[in-house]
Enzyme design. Structure first.
Site: not given
Ligand code: 58G
Length: 273
Positions: A100, A127, A165, A180
């Site tokens: 994220p 995490e 794709r 698309d």
């Molecule tokens: C906070 C939470 C930091 C990609 C989880 C890191 C991956 C969302 C996306 C993480 C993801 C997105 C652990 C789990 C990354 C790590 C993974 N969440 N929005 N989670 O692309």
């Protein structure tokens, strides 16, 4: 060399979602792309094969350790170079971490990646991963949007699907990918199929007319209208790109935008006319 994804993941079985189903499966069978999964547990140091530990500074959850991940990535790079040497090509693969905190993934980035040799996709769990691993090994951090997933796998699957794709020969109808959403900077128009009337809802008349020029114009208007309404920032970008480039707004685009603005002023919804 073909598009290739090497995925570092604790859950390799999840990638059956792209290898065993639909368009991506057929493209794999046609050797249009390749996939290999690498489990960081295979590079763990202790007998329990653990790859996570508690966060320094305290707090909830666990963090993925740098060591097993770096050794897994190293093994991928070695295998890549060995394979590339057979075709007199050398080059380290891009390492992409899905999180994220990454920059937003766009169609432009997907198209560029699809036209490349591929990448190493790093999937986090818990995490996230130790920041020093990101510093040392990750070239690019990408995000699918402002939401949190329990693992990077679902994000990596989405990225792979989006790239595959785009490959020439992946879709039955070659025109599909080019038409698309986002390809020309606008959202897609609505689609309809049989029956002509569903639960009292008719298909827009113009689509049954067989008048291809009117249909094309109606679809473009729908795309403009939707993009302006739902994605104002995308619409502004599209407008700016038309306004300053050598291209300019076409007469038709300008006319359609006038119609849309006028319709809005009248508070009417006569998009079918
Ligand atoms: C906070 C939470 C930091 C990609 C989880 C890191 C991956 C969302 C996306 C993480 C993801 C997105 C652990 C789990 C990354 C790590 C993974 N969440 N929005 N989670 O692309």
């Amino acid at each position: 060399m073909a598009l290739r994804f090497d995925v570092v993941t604790l859950f390799p079985e999840m990638f059956a979602a792209v290898t065993d189903f639909g368009i991506s499966r057929r493209a794999l069978e046609r050797s249009l792309w390749q996939l290999e999964c690498w489990n960081p547990r295979d590079w763990a140091e202790n007998a329990y094969r653990t790859v996570d530990d508690r966060p320094f500074g305290g707090g909830p959850g666990m963090v993925m350790q740098a060591g097993p991940l770096e050794r897994a990535i190293q093994a991928v790079q070695v295998a890549r170079v060995a394979r590339a040497a057979q075709v007199a090509q050398v080059g380290m693969a891009q390492v992409i971490y899905l999180s994220p905190q990454g920059r937003p993934l766009t169609h432009a980035r997907v198209a560029k990646l699809a036209a490349s040799e591929g990448a190493i996709l790093l999937c986090g769990r818990y995490e996230g991963v130790d920041e020093r691993l990101i510093e040392r090994c990750v070239d690019e951090e990408l995000s699918l949007g402002d939401f949190v997933l329990s693992g990077g796998e679902v994000a990596a699957l989405a990225l792979i699907d989006a790239c595959v794709r785009q490959l020439p020969g992946a879709l039955n109808d070659e025109a599909s990918a080019a038409e698309d959403s986002f390809v020309d900077g606008l959202l897609d128009c609505p689609h309809y199929t049989r029956p002509e009337v569903y639960e009292d809802l008719p298909v827009p008349e113009v689509l049954l007319s067989g008048h291809h020029e009117n249909i094309r114009r109606w679809r473009l208007k729908q795309s403009l209208q939707r993009t302006r309404e739902r994605r104002p920032e995308l619409f502004a970008k599209w407008l700016a790109q038309r306004a300053d480039g050598t291209r300019g707004l076409s007469k038709e685009e300008a006319q359609l935008l006038r119609e849309i603005e006028l319709q809005e002023l009248c508070g009417r919804d006569n998009m079918n006319e």
